[in-house]
Design a protein around this motif. Structure first.
Motif, PDB file in Angstrom:
ATOM      1  N   PHE A  46       0.857  -1.178   0.000  1.00 28.37           N
ATOM      2  CA  PHE A  46       0.000   0.000   0.000  1.00 28.37           C
ATOM      3  C   PHE A  46       0.894   1.228   0.000  1.00 28.37           C
ATOM      4  O   PHE A  46       1.955   1.225   0.613  1.00 28.37           O
ATOM      5  CB  PHE A  46      -0.892   0.040   1.249  1.00 28.37           C
ATOM      6  N   TRP A  53      -5.064   4.902   1.889  1.00 28.69           N
ATOM      7  CA  TRP A  53      -4.108   4.038   1.219  1.00 28.69           C
ATOM      8  C   TRP A  53      -4.555   3.723  -0.198  1.00 28.69           C
ATOM      9  O   TRP A  53      -5.733   3.542  -0.459  1.00 28.69           O
ATOM     10  CB  TRP A  53      -3.962   2.719   1.974  1.00 28.69           C
ATOM     11  N   GLN A  55      -3.885   0.719  -2.836  1.00 26.52           N
ATOM     12  CA  GLN A  55      -3.305  -0.612  -2.896  1.00 26.52           C
ATOM     13  C   GLN A  55      -2.555  -0.780  -4.204  1.00 26.52           C
ATOM     14  O   GLN A  55      -3.066  -0.462  -5.272  1.00 26.52           O
ATOM     15  CB  GLN A  55      -4.375  -1.690  -2.758  1.00 26.52           C
TER      16      GLN A  55
END
Length: 179
Positions: A46, A53, A55
């Motif tokens: 991440f 965040w 990914q």
């Protein structure tokens, strides 16, 4: 050549990221720039900052040198040669410094996770990767420097024994994929 370069290099002048490693869960969390965090775990990566965040999609569970600090520690497990190079303090802790040589093939064979070879723009000898390692009186690695063909990879470790686990982001903390 490496000896001369290391005598000119002032470790305290290198802006290093701050972060943590959760050895039990094989996770790391670090910040290289203001607000740019990286969180790694087996099969996951991440980027962003806590609570927001993104990914990073990956097809494998490989350790990658420029992403996961556990990569350098795993490379050290592939040492094939070492010689003591004196005493030196690291972050205020007395340490022994060792000049070592690691084999990528040996490290990769010993690793629980596949390791990607080191990033390189030149011709690194993967059977003879030079690493300087500083070890404290308790036998813990305090600093490691991999000497690449045109770069250095530095890892400094401190605050051993802190029970801070690194938690994976909750689903509401992961930003939607814009693609």
């Amino acid at each position: 050549m490496r000896q001369r370069a290391m005598t000119r290099l002032q470790i305290s002048d290198i802006p290093v990221p701050a972060g943590r490693i959760d050895f039990k869960n094989q996770r790391s969390l670090y910040c290289e720039d203001e607000g740019q965090w990286t969180l790694t775990a087996p099969g996951l990566e991440f980027m962003g900052e806590p609570g927001e965040w993104e990914q990073v999609v990956s097809d494998d569970d490989a350790l990658v040198d420029h992403i996961d600090p556990l990569w350098l520690l795993q490379l050290i497990a592939g040492l094939v040669e070492a010689s003591e190079d004196g005493d030196e303090a690291v972050l205020g802790e007395p340490c022994k410094r060792y000049r070592t040589v690691a084999s990528f093939a040996v490290a990769n064979a010993r690793s629980k996770r596949k390791m990607e070879p080191p990033s390189s723009r030149g011709d690194l000898d993967l059977d003879r990767l030079p690493i300087d390692v500083w070890v404290d009186a308790a036998g813990r690695i305090r600093r490691a420097i991999l000497h690449g063909d045109q770069s250095l990879t530095l890892l400094e470790l401190s605050d051993f024994g802190r029970p801070d686990a690194i938690d994976l982001p909750e689903s509401d903390e992961i930003l939607p994929d814009e693609n």
